[in-house]
Write an enzyme that holds these catalytic residues in place. Structure first.
Site, mmCIF file in Angstrom:
data_model
loop_
_atom_site.group_PDB
_atom_site.id
_atom_site.type_symbol
_atom_site.label_atom_id
_atom_site.label_comp_id
_atom_site.label_asym_id
_atom_site.label_seq_id
_atom_site.Cartn_x
_atom_site.Cartn_y
_atom_site.Cartn_z
ATOM 1 N N GLU A 46 0.835 -1.195 0.000
ATOM 2 C CA GLU A 46 0.000 0.000 0.000
ATOM 3 C C GLU A 46 0.879 1.257 0.000
ATOM 4 O O GLU A 46 1.848 1.353 0.759
ATOM 5 C CB GLU A 46 -0.878 -0.041 1.250
ATOM 6 C CG GLU A 46 -1.823 1.123 1.438
ATOM 7 C CD GLU A 46 -2.625 0.991 2.724
ATOM 8 O OE1 GLU A 46 -3.626 1.718 2.865
ATOM 9 O OE2 GLU A 46 -2.251 0.155 3.589
ATOM 10 N N LYS A 115 -9.117 2.432 -2.235
ATOM 11 C CA LYS A 115 -9.464 1.858 -0.940
ATOM 12 C C LYS A 115 -10.853 2.308 -0.529
ATOM 13 O O LYS A 115 -11.171 3.504 -0.585
ATOM 14 C CB LYS A 115 -8.428 2.291 0.091
ATOM 15 C CG LYS A 115 -8.498 1.574 1.428
ATOM 16 C CD LYS A 115 -7.271 1.928 2.265
ATOM 17 C CE LYS A 115 -7.212 1.139 3.566
ATOM 18 N NZ LYS A 115 -5.971 1.444 4.323
ATOM 19 N N CYS A 170 -5.555 -3.214 1.992
ATOM 20 C CA CYS A 170 -5.327 -3.295 3.437
ATOM 21 C C CYS A 170 -6.615 -3.452 4.257
ATOM 22 O O CYS A 170 -7.184 -4.525 4.326
ATOM 23 C CB CYS A 170 -4.527 -2.090 3.906
ATOM 24 S SG CYS A 170 -3.748 -2.358 5.525
ATOM 25 N N GLY A 357 -5.220 -60.668 8.577
ATOM 26 C CA GLY A 357 -3.849 -60.324 8.897
ATOM 27 C C GLY A 357 -3.294 -59.279 7.947
ATOM 28 O O GLY A 357 -2.110 -58.955 7.987
#
Length: 639
Positions: A46, A115, A170, A357
């Site tokens: 950022e 943003k 962010c 077995g």
């Protein structure tokens, strides 16, 4: 960019606060390194052009103008790189300043995602400088180019199938409704986050889980690039945390307090297939406010890409030791819970198990013991039977008896040789002819004995066959193929080994020795006469290595990958263990048997699902018994 794989990078350059020239130079170096490493995209932190911790310098026109000039220089310097770059930069537009990520390729500015959520609490005071992204994208003139700016940009690649990139910045990831949710719903498969998240105690762990879980919810890849060395430490410290996750799995992580590149190969086809598989996943039609931007790579770049991602050899088994311990404990609990609930539902306190077995019947017995513990029933109700035939060795018969005795359950030996010889006489089968009739007659006789014994005591026959055998049809129809409850039906052979080993490591010394000898015994149905007292019929020599078949099975059923892709994945994962020719041979065997043996799976008994891949005809996998495998085999023949 082959088989749906592409490489991306998260980058942390050394930062100089307000030192645009130095920041651009360092990002240019990392961009060139990413391109040399075959990356298709790289995300930087950022506000990487200026540094995040500039404070009120963000109000200064000199810094904002320098940032624009710096980004222009970076685009010019990387103009020949076929690399999608995402770089944090402050952008002034009209009366506001926006915290953006410049997205560019070969010198062309594609867009400026902004943003959306601007933090203004604790040590963050971004609202002092920045404006939230506009609700609708605006066209801006930046670095001499016109491009959309906003929080709703989707970058779609025209020549790499499944590649659509979304960007959030962010804090956008940390809120209740991240913008990436809508971006993914509109088609984004790769989400990039330029970030500058300061480091505090415990935050790295939380951040890691946040990125992983968000990628899982969105069925997407998520790359997170954090700022590090050079950001102001006046009040905060930054670690340069770099994370790349894909559908809940962490593919790559950079070491804290370092700079440089963290890279990973993403499987876009896997993401697309997963979205198709989940009926609850719905892509939104492009809403009016979503702005889609197209881009493409040079064709020579697409053709030249060579994947490096190596997939786990045992996809059914966790690679981490601690996780494996927990997983084994959980699987045994699920198997035993399934059997316990069935026993309680039908009012039954007795189970009958054919104890050979070998691995599978041993696991079935271990599950039965846990189920009886769950119901607080006496072990006398667990009746095990060794039914030696023409191929039984003293080693397996002895191990079966030791294990039963150490666990404290009922054990009895019933030879089937006399009954099978009578059956051979009845149908005119020569005992010298070691054919499929010779083998299957023994398997069916054992199942008949178990069913009749269960009728005598009002018990339930517990099936022992596993998922790998069901996939290959390696079971006798109406023989070991049939039971009253199949506890191992969703456990592949590679996992059976780990479950038995887990039980051995948590057992007393005598039982542990017997279980470890079972683990060392070659997998065999023991239907052909021994050679010098040793097992003559080794399953993996006949149908192929189970580790290969389980690898093929997982990626066929879990993601619907093509034979060609599975082959190339296997060649990388098993390099040094098997040659490409051997892998191709057993891949063809797998597909041929998988299709032709479906009729056995169409009438399976009930059994608990414990993993994401099962073959129950009532649940996860439904296929006509007469489905044709020609298309798949033809692709293998072209490899």
């Amino acid at each position: 960019m082959k088989d749906g794989l592409i490489r991306i990078a998260a980058a942390t350059p050394e930062t100089g606060v307000a030192d645009v020239k130095a920041n651009i130079a360092r990002m240019g170096e990392l961009a060139r390194e990413a391109a040399q490493q075959g990356c298709a995209a790289v995300v930087f932190p950022e506000l990487a052009v200026t540094g995040y911790t500039c404070g009120d310098l963000f109000r200064d026109a000199t810094l904002i103008q320098a940032a624009e000039r710096g980004l222009s220089q970076l685009m010019e310097e990387t103009g020949k790189l076929d690399l999608l770059c995402v770089v944090g930069v402050p952008v002034a537009f009209r009366g506001g300043l926006y915290n953006c990520a410049a997205v560019f390729l070969r010198g062309k500015l594609l867009g400026l995602p902004a943003k959306t959520h601007i933090p203004n609490y604790a040590e963050f005071y971004e609202a002092r400088h920045f404006t939230p992204a506009p609700e609708k994208a605006e066209t801006v003139l930046y670095c001499g180019q016109r491009a959309p700016m906003g929080g709703n940009l989707l970058f779609s690649c025209e020549n790499v199938t499944g590649l659509a990139v979304g960007v959030e910045i962010c804090e956008d990831l940390w809120v209740a409704g991240p913008p990436s949710t809508r971006l993914a719903q509109c088609g984004a498969t790769v989400l990039l986050n330029p970030s500058c998240s300061d480091e505090t105690i415990g935050k790295a762990e939380y951040r890691r889980e946040l990125v992983k879980s968000h990628s899982a919810r969105l069925l997407a890849a998520y790359a997170y690039a954090d700022s590090g060395f050079g950001e102001s430490t006046t009040d905060m410290v930054f670690s340069g945390h770099r994370l790349i996750a894909e559908n809940g799995a962490l593919l790559s992580e950079g070491e804290l307090f370092t700079t440089g590149l963290t890279m990973a190969d993403l499987d876009l086809e896997r993401l697309v297939q997963e979205r198709r598989r989940m009926s609850t996943w719905r892509e939104w039609p492009d809403p009016e406010e979503m702005t889609r931007v197209s881009f493409s790579y040079r064709e020579e770049t697409v053709r030249a890409f060579e994947p490096q991602r190596v997939f786990p050899k045992t996809p059914f088994v966790p690679g981490n030791g601690g996780d494996l311990e927990k997983r084994c404990s959980m699987i045994l609990a699920m198997q035993s819970e399934g059997l316990a609930v069935r026993l309680k539902h039908i009012g039954c306190s007795t189970v009958v198990i054919g104890l050979s077995g070998g691995l599978d019947s041993t696991l079935a017995l271990l599950v039965a013991v846990r189920a009886f513990d769950r119901l607080k029933l006496p072990y006398s109700g667990i009746k095990t039977y060794s039914m030696p035939g023409f191929g039984t060795t003293s080693r397996t018969k002895s191990n079966a008896q030791k294990i039963a005795e150490e666990l404290g359950v009922s054990f009895r030996e019933i030879s089937i040789e006399k009954a099978v010889r009578q059956h051979f006489s009845d149908i005119g089968q020569s005992e010298e002819t070691l054919d499929v009739t010779y083998e299957n007659s023994q398997a069916r006789e054992r199942t008949q004995v178990l069913m009749d014994l269960a009728n005598q005591c009002g018990g339930l026959v517990v099936g022992t066959g596993d998922l790998s055998e069901l996939a290959l049809g390696w079971a006798t129809y109406n023989g070991d193929h049939m039971s009253m409850y199949a506890v191992n039906a969703s456990i592949p052979k590679t996992l059976v080994r780990y479950l038995v080993r887990y039980a051995a490591d948590h057992s007393g010394e005598a039982l542990k020795r017997a279980l470890y000898d079972v683990l060392d015994t070659p997998v065999s149905p023991e239907l052909l006469p021994p050679k010098d007292g040793e097992i003559a019929q080794k399953t993996e020599e006949l149908v192929g290595p189970y580790e290969l078949h389980d690898f093929f099975l997982y990626y066929l059923l879990r993601f619907g990958f093509t034979p060609g892709k599975i082959y190339r994945m296997a060649c990388r994962s098993f390099a040094g263990d098997y040659s490409p020719e051997v892998i191709r041979h057993w891949l063809r065997t797998f597909y041929r048997r998988f299709f032709t043996q479906q009729f056995k799976r169409s009438c399976l008994p009930d059994g608990p699902k414990v993993g994401s891949v099962t073959l129950s005809p009532r649940g996860d996998f439904r296929m006509p018994s007469d489905a044709c495998c020609t298309v798949w085999l033809e692709e293998i023949d072209r490899l």
